[in-house]
Design an enzyme around this catalytic site. Structure first.
Site, PDB file in Angstrom:
ATOM      1  N   TYR A 114      41.183  11.200 -35.567  1.00  0.00           N
ATOM      2  CA  TYR A 114      42.122  12.323 -35.511  1.00  0.00           C
ATOM      3  C   TYR A 114      43.565  11.829 -35.677  1.00  0.00           C
ATOM      4  CZ  TYR A 114      44.234  16.625 -33.555  1.00  0.00           C
ATOM      5  OH  TYR A 114      44.966  17.779 -33.358  1.00  0.00           O
ATOM      6  N   ARG A 125      39.227  20.923 -23.895  1.00  0.00           N
ATOM      7  CA  ARG A 125      40.577  20.503 -23.533  1.00  0.00           C
ATOM      8  C   ARG A 125      40.866  20.931 -22.098  1.00  0.00           C
ATOM      9  NH1 ARG A 125      43.572  22.259 -29.036  1.00  0.00           N
ATOM     10  NH2 ARG A 125      41.710  23.563 -29.202  1.00  0.00           N
ATOM     11  N   THR A 166      50.608  12.771 -17.764  1.00  0.00           N
ATOM     12  CA  THR A 166      51.325  14.044 -17.959  1.00  0.00           C
ATOM     13  C   THR A 166      51.060  14.636 -19.345  1.00  0.00           C
ATOM     14  OG1 THR A 166      53.309  13.043 -18.916  1.00  0.00           O
ATOM     15  CG2 THR A 166      53.211  13.204 -16.487  1.00  0.00           C
ATOM     16  N   PRO A 173      46.402   9.056 -23.613  1.00  0.00           N
ATOM     17  CA  PRO A 173      47.845   8.809 -23.475  1.00  0.00           C
ATOM     18  C   PRO A 173      48.354   9.064 -22.044  1.00  0.00           C
ATOM     19  CG  PRO A 173      47.374  10.091 -25.445  1.00  0.00           C
ATOM     20  CD  PRO A 173      46.092  10.032 -24.666  1.00  0.00           C
TER      21      PRO A 173
HETATM   22  P1  NAD Z   1      40.320  24.873 -33.230  1.00  0.00           P
HETATM   23  O1  NAD Z   1      39.251  23.848 -33.156  1.00  0.00           O
HETATM   24  O2  NAD Z   1      40.212  26.086 -32.377  1.00  0.00           O
HETATM   25  O3  NAD Z   1      40.512  25.383 -34.716  1.00  0.00           O
HETATM   26  C1  NAD Z   1      40.256  24.593 -35.848  1.00  0.00           C
HETATM   27  C2  NAD Z   1      39.642  25.480 -36.923  1.00  0.00           C
HETATM   28  O4  NAD Z   1      39.453  24.707 -38.112  1.00  0.00           O
HETATM   29  C3  NAD Z   1      38.270  26.030 -36.537  1.00  0.00           C
HETATM   30  O5  NAD Z   1      38.192  27.389 -36.886  1.00  0.00           O
HETATM   31  C4  NAD Z   1      37.301  25.183 -37.340  1.00  0.00           C
HETATM   32  O6  NAD Z   1      36.078  25.842 -37.587  1.00  0.00           O
HETATM   33  C5  NAD Z   1      38.119  24.921 -38.589  1.00  0.00           C
HETATM   34  N1  NAD Z   1      37.740  23.702 -39.319  1.00  0.00           N
HETATM   35  C6  NAD Z   1      37.568  22.455 -38.821  1.00  0.00           C
HETATM   36  N2  NAD Z   1      37.263  21.592 -39.809  1.00  0.00           N
HETATM   37  C7  NAD Z   1      37.261  22.314 -40.954  1.00  0.00           C
HETATM   38  C8  NAD Z   1      37.013  21.991 -42.311  1.00  0.00           C
HETATM   39  N3  NAD Z   1      36.702  20.747 -42.710  1.00  0.00           N
HETATM   40  N4  NAD Z   1      37.089  22.990 -43.234  1.00  0.00           N
HETATM   41  C9  NAD Z   1      37.366  24.255 -42.852  1.00  0.00           C
HETATM   42  N5  NAD Z   1      37.596  24.618 -41.581  1.00  0.00           N
HETATM   43  C10 NAD Z   1      37.553  23.656 -40.647  1.00  0.00           C
HETATM   44  O7  NAD Z   1      41.693  24.101 -32.940  1.00  0.00           O
HETATM   45  P2  NAD Z   1      43.181  24.662 -32.779  1.00  0.00           P
HETATM   46  O8  NAD Z   1      43.645  24.311 -31.418  1.00  0.00           O
HETATM   47  O9  NAD Z   1      43.267  26.060 -33.237  1.00  0.00           O
HETATM   48  O10 NAD Z   1      43.951  23.716 -33.794  1.00  0.00           O
HETATM   49  C11 NAD Z   1      44.352  24.164 -35.082  1.00  0.00           C
HETATM   50  C12 NAD Z   1      45.158  23.064 -35.772  1.00  0.00           C
HETATM   51  O11 NAD Z   1      46.308  22.717 -34.988  1.00  0.00           O
HETATM   52  C13 NAD Z   1      44.362  21.773 -35.978  1.00  0.00           C
HETATM   53  O12 NAD Z   1      44.715  21.237 -37.220  1.00  0.00           O
HETATM   54  C14 NAD Z   1      44.871  20.868 -34.873  1.00  0.00           C
HETATM   55  O13 NAD Z   1      44.799  19.520 -35.227  1.00  0.00           O
HETATM   56  C15 NAD Z   1      46.326  21.325 -34.736  1.00  0.00           C
HETATM   57  N6  NAD Z   1      46.838  21.041 -33.378  1.00  0.00           N
HETATM   58  C16 NAD Z   1      46.488  21.841 -32.322  1.00  0.00           C
HETATM   59  C17 NAD Z   1      46.970  21.536 -31.068  1.00  0.00           C
HETATM   60  C18 NAD Z   1      46.664  22.400 -29.876  1.00  0.00           C
HETATM   61  O14 NAD Z   1      47.096  22.045 -28.763  1.00  0.00           O
HETATM   62  N7  NAD Z   1      45.979  23.515 -29.988  1.00  0.00           N
HETATM   63  C19 NAD Z   1      47.778  20.398 -30.877  1.00  0.00           C
HETATM   64  C20 NAD Z   1      48.074  19.606 -31.962  1.00  0.00           C
HETATM   65  C21 NAD Z   1      47.613  19.943 -33.225  1.00  0.00           C
HETATM   66  N1  UDP Z   2      41.550  15.995 -18.872  1.00  0.00           N
HETATM   67  C1  UDP Z   2      41.082  16.085 -17.560  1.00  0.00           C
HETATM   68  N2  UDP Z   2      39.987  16.855 -17.340  1.00  0.00           N
HETATM   69  C2  UDP Z   2      39.346  17.556 -18.306  1.00  0.00           C
HETATM   70  C3  UDP Z   2      39.838  17.477 -19.639  1.00  0.00           C
HETATM   71  C4  UDP Z   2      40.935  16.677 -19.888  1.00  0.00           C
HETATM   72  O1  UDP Z   2      41.643  15.488 -16.642  1.00  0.00           O
HETATM   73  O2  UDP Z   2      38.348  18.242 -17.986  1.00  0.00           O
HETATM   74  C5  UDP Z   2      42.750  15.175 -19.116  1.00  0.00           C
HETATM   75  C6  UDP Z   2      42.628  14.212 -20.301  1.00  0.00           C
HETATM   76  O3  UDP Z   2      42.067  12.989 -19.876  1.00  0.00           O
HETATM   77  C7  UDP Z   2      44.085  14.075 -20.702  1.00  0.00           C
HETATM   78  C8  UDP Z   2      44.681  15.441 -20.402  1.00  0.00           C
HETATM   79  O4  UDP Z   2      43.813  16.061 -19.472  1.00  0.00           O
HETATM   80  O5  UDP Z   2      44.732  13.110 -19.903  1.00  0.00           O
HETATM   81  C9  UDP Z   2      44.822  16.341 -21.615  1.00  0.00           C
HETATM   82  O6  UDP Z   2      43.572  16.348 -22.282  1.00  0.00           O
HETATM   83  P1  UDP Z   2      43.264  17.277 -23.542  1.00  0.00           P
HETATM   84  O7  UDP Z   2      41.908  16.896 -24.023  1.00  0.00           O
HETATM   85  O8  UDP Z   2      43.512  18.691 -23.185  1.00  0.00           O
HETATM   86  O9  UDP Z   2      44.393  16.914 -24.611  1.00  0.00           O
HETATM   87  P2  UDP Z   2      44.950  15.520 -25.205  1.00  0.00           P
HETATM   88  O10 UDP Z   2      44.421  14.361 -24.419  1.00  0.00           O
HETATM   89  O11 UDP Z   2      44.465  15.504 -26.607  1.00  0.00           O
HETATM   90  O12 UDP Z   2      46.414  15.651 -25.053  1.00  0.00           O
END
Ligand code: NAD
Ligand code: UDP
Length: 347
Positions: A171, A212, A236, A300
């Protein structure tokens, strides 16, 4: 031009008014949203359709849900393509939001090679499409490009501290390579790019099994199950409510061509994971108890966005405080779990 002068001078009321005009469908655009059936994508599709645009949602439903987009069929301008972006697609569009990619660690680690392909080949396909159409393209990049950051809070100029072959690399490195492709298409093929680095965002329409932290804690609290803190909970994160983030996307897409990013979008208020657990327990009134589980590899230690660039260039700043956002998200999961219980009773 006056619009951006108001942003820079922080004249936010005027900014909001002009922002509405900018988003109005005076020019109805044809917009492709990849990952449109996911958590963020479905909110974005809805807002664009409400503004009068035509929206094509392309999704392979690996983590996306049909129920997220069911209500969007009420708009004439909505269409759905069941498509995996690792394969090329040919549609006529004015704008592309490239959101397709699983975002939760258990989901993106389930098929890591496909995750890298989605980030790299998927971005390549979308950039080729943008180049053919002369379309603007926004990339959903991530705070994960900073890895386990040694600079705090994270500014866009920081290059990050990322393990190239750990469990998160498909990722993190996939998204880093996607940024490289975006900037090289901009330099060599003059594609208009917008690269946004998203920090942890939460809200309604996350899957209960998303994995998450916010959805895990809320679902555990509502079910009265143990709340699983990984590690000691002192790490955090900074949590942004979905509506604030989508507002940032729209502002970024409408910004002048010269603003390519990368630009941070996130809530700059930082919480420990232990404090988040306490807050969820308090807001749900749950009797769940907290248990500790091993910290995942390469987790992280800290995360907080420096959002000065977004504030200065877009007049963007999140408005929803964590407690308010959690209340909305809790009602979403409450309704979902009640529905599931009803179905169990009927069966
Ligand atoms: P999500 O998993 O809910 O949504 C991702 C969507 O992409 C899903 O509908 C999935 O079916 C589709 N998808 C995955 N792989 C695909 C592929 N190869 N072809 C077509 N569709 C595909 O996640 P989200 O939280 O909505 O995230 C959306 C975007 O934002 C992602 O690119 C993610 O990396 C980015 N992002 C999200 C967060 C967050 O906190 N939500 C943080 C950082 C980046
Ligand atoms: N985390 C946790 N319990 C859970 C899921 C996640 O303590 O059930 C922690 C995880 O180890 C990380 C933070 O929460 O330190 C955020 O995790 P998340 O997967 O939401 O996002 P990311 O690590 O990608 O920021």
């Amino acid at each position: 031009m006056e619009y951006f002068e108001n942003v820079i001078s922080g004249n936010s009321d005027k900014f909001d008014e002009q922002d509405k005009v900018l988003r109005s469908p005076a020019i109805r655009r044809r917009i492709l949203v990849t990952g449109g059936a996911g958590f963020l994508g479905s909110h974005l599709c809805e807002l664009l359709l409400e503004a009068g645009h035509e929206v094509i949602c392309a999704d392979n439903f690996s983590t996306g849900l049909r129920r997220n987009i069911e209500s969007l069929t009420r708009f004439n301008g909505f269409s759905l393509v069941d498509h995996d972006i690792i394969e090329p697609i040919d549609v006529e569009v004015d704008e592309i939001y490239n959101l397709a990619c699983p975002a939760s660690p258990p989901h993106y680690q389930a098929d890591p090679i496909h995750t890298t392909k989605t980030c790299v080949l998927g971005s390549l396909n979308m950039l080729e499409l943008a180049a053919r159409n002369g379309a603007r393209i926004l990339q959903a990049s991530t705070s994960e490009v900073y890895g386990d950051p040694q600079v705090h809070p994270q500014v866009e100029g920081y290059w990050g501290n990322v393990n190239p072959f750990g469990p998160r690399s498909c990722y993190d490195e996939g998204k880093r390579c996607a940024e490289t492709l975006f900037f090289d298409f901009h330099k060599t093929r003059q594609v208009e790019i917008k690269v946004v680095r998203i920090f942890n965002t939460y809200g309604p329409r996350m899957r209960p099994d998303d994995g998450r932290v916010v959805s895990n804690f809320i679902v555990q609290a509502l079910k009265g199950e143990d709340i699983t803190i990984f590690g000691d909970g002192s790490q955090t994160r900074s949590f942004c409510f979905v509506d604030d983030l989508i507002d940032g996307f729209i502002r970024m897409m409408a910004s002048p061509t010269s603003l390519t990013g990368p630009i941070n979008f996130g809530n700059p208020t930082e919480f420990t994971i232990a404090a988040l657990a306490e807050q969820v327990i308090e807001l749900t009134g749950s009797r769940s108890k907290i248990v500790h589980r091993p910290l995942p590899v390469d987790d992280p230690r800290q995360r907080r966005p420096d959002i000065s660039l977004a504030e200065r260039e877009l007049g963007w700043r999140p408005k929803v405080e964590l407690a308010a956002g959690l209340v909305h998200t809790i009602s979403h999961f409450d309704a979902l779990l009640a529905q599931a219980n009803e179905l169990m009773e009927v069966a």
